[in-house]
Design a protein around this motif. Structure first.
Motif, PDB file in Angstrom:
ATOM      1  N   TYR A 180     -27.698  23.201  57.261  1.00  0.00           N
ATOM      2  CA  TYR A 180     -27.157  24.322  58.267  1.00  0.00           C
ATOM      3  C   TYR A 180     -28.146  25.599  58.010  1.00  0.00           C
ATOM      4  O   TYR A 180     -28.846  25.614  56.890  1.00  0.00           O
ATOM      5  CB  TYR A 180     -25.626  24.621  57.648  1.00  0.00           C
ATOM      6  CG  TYR A 180     -25.623  25.279  56.416  1.00  0.00           C
ATOM      7  CD1 TYR A 180     -25.955  26.541  55.837  1.00  0.00           C
ATOM      8  CD2 TYR A 180     -25.290  24.407  55.052  1.00  0.00           C
ATOM      9  CE1 TYR A 180     -25.796  27.070  54.931  1.00  0.00           C
ATOM     10  CE2 TYR A 180     -25.521  25.085  53.869  1.00  0.00           C
ATOM     11  CZ  TYR A 180     -25.487  26.493  53.549  1.00  0.00           C
ATOM     12  OH  TYR A 180     -25.623  26.690  52.477  1.00  0.00           O
TER      13      TYR A 180
ATOM     14  N   SER B 228     -25.825  20.334  53.887  1.00  0.00           N
ATOM     15  CA  SER B 228     -24.492  19.725  53.484  1.00  0.00           C
ATOM     16  C   SER B 228     -24.026  18.428  53.251  1.00  0.00           C
ATOM     17  O   SER B 228     -23.109  18.095  53.477  1.00  0.00           O
ATOM     18  CB  SER B 228     -23.732  20.381  54.989  1.00  0.00           C
ATOM     19  OG  SER B 228     -24.153  19.707  56.005  1.00  0.00           O
TER      20      SER B 228
ATOM     21  N   LEU C 271     -26.218  24.068  62.829  1.00  0.00           N
ATOM     22  CA  LEU C 271     -25.862  22.820  62.056  1.00  0.00           C
ATOM     23  C   LEU C 271     -27.283  22.087  62.665  1.00  0.00           C
ATOM     24  O   LEU C 271     -27.436  21.723  63.968  1.00  0.00           O
ATOM     25  CB  LEU C 271     -24.960  21.980  62.152  1.00  0.00           C
ATOM     26  CG  LEU C 271     -23.518  22.573  61.914  1.00  0.00           C
ATOM     27  CD1 LEU C 271     -22.277  21.952  62.281  1.00  0.00           C
ATOM     28  CD2 LEU C 271     -23.600  22.945  60.401  1.00  0.00           C
TER      29      LEU C 271
ATOM     30  N   GLU D 220     -22.231  25.729  65.606  1.00  0.00           N
ATOM     31  CA  GLU D 220     -20.905  25.740  65.142  1.00  0.00           C
ATOM     32  C   GLU D 220     -20.338  26.900  65.857  1.00  0.00           C
ATOM     33  O   GLU D 220     -20.929  28.142  65.970  1.00  0.00           O
ATOM     34  CB  GLU D 220     -20.888  25.762  63.565  1.00  0.00           C
ATOM     35  CG  GLU D 220     -19.216  25.486  63.091  1.00  0.00           C
ATOM     36  CD  GLU D 220     -18.643  26.891  62.792  1.00  0.00           C
ATOM     37  OE1 GLU D 220     -17.334  26.788  62.500  1.00  0.00           O
ATOM     38  OE2 GLU D 220     -19.395  27.939  62.740  1.00  0.00           O
TER      39      GLU D 220
END
Length: 206
Positions: free
Chosen positions: A182, A196, A173, A167
């Motif tokens: 993550y 997540s 991720l 990211e």
């Protein structure tokens, strides 16, 4: 992908390894009818703006320009004659060499091994957007390193790691067959991670 020159370097494992060099500008000017430079290699990786490296048999590393012309040939360092592939490094003139159970950061100008990681079989490497960190994937684990190949943290999963990406704020991720997860790498390098959500649910939302 070479952003400065807008050139894509593709590698295929068929027939002992093949590569193609696609200059996007030439491809557009030719209206899609373009025969790209190509060759045989066990692995390829960009060395900088105008050069890339080809891993050949017998522990040879051949350096080529954007016209696919060989400009130099080097011998790989001791212990890497059976290398299986190459990964791009963060610094010009360097390349990451992969064998069955180790990696090294090799500097082509000085012929020096800058750093080495042993003890696991790497599958692929994903660099962060600023090229400050890289995530190295094994079958069920991830090792995060800096641009000098110093290990920052390592995590292991009970199941296969399928894919991963960075990211823009430096969060990694990755997904397993059942979860999207993550990893945050702090300066201390201990690593904060979590889930997540369910991978199937995330796919449905996407």
């Amino acid at each position: 992908f070479n952003r400065q020159e807008e050139v894509v370097l593709l590698h295929f494992t068929i027939e002992g390894g093949r590569y193609m060099l696609y200059p996007l500008n030439a491809l557009q000017q030719a209206g899609g009818q373009f025969d790209p430079p190509r060759g045989s290699a066990r692995g390829v990786a960009f060395l900088g703006r105008t050069r890339f490296a080809c891993l050949e048999g017998g522990g040879a590393l051949k350096l080529r320009n954007m016209e696919n012309q060989a400009t130099k040939q080097l011998e790989l360092p001791h212990g890497y004659s059976s290398a299986e592939g190459l990964f791009q490094a963060a610094t010009q003139g360097r390349v990451i060499v992969r064998t069955e159970d180790k990696l090294c950061l090799f500097e082509t100008q000085s012929h020096r091994v800058i750093n080495e990681i042993t003890g696991f079989r790497s599958r692929y490497i994903v660099w962060s957007p600023d090229m400050a960190m890289a995530a190295i994937s094994s079958r069920t684990g991830i090792t995060v390193v800096d641009r000098e190949l110093n290990q920052l943290c390592t995590i292991n999963e009970p199941v296969r790691v399928k894919s991963m990406c960075w990211e823009e704020r430096g969060v990694l991720l990755y997904n397993t067959p059942s979860h999207l997860k993550y990893l945050i790498v702090p300066p201390e390098g201990t690593g904060d991670r979590g889930s997540s959500g369910d991978a199937k649910a995330a796919k449905q939302q996407a």
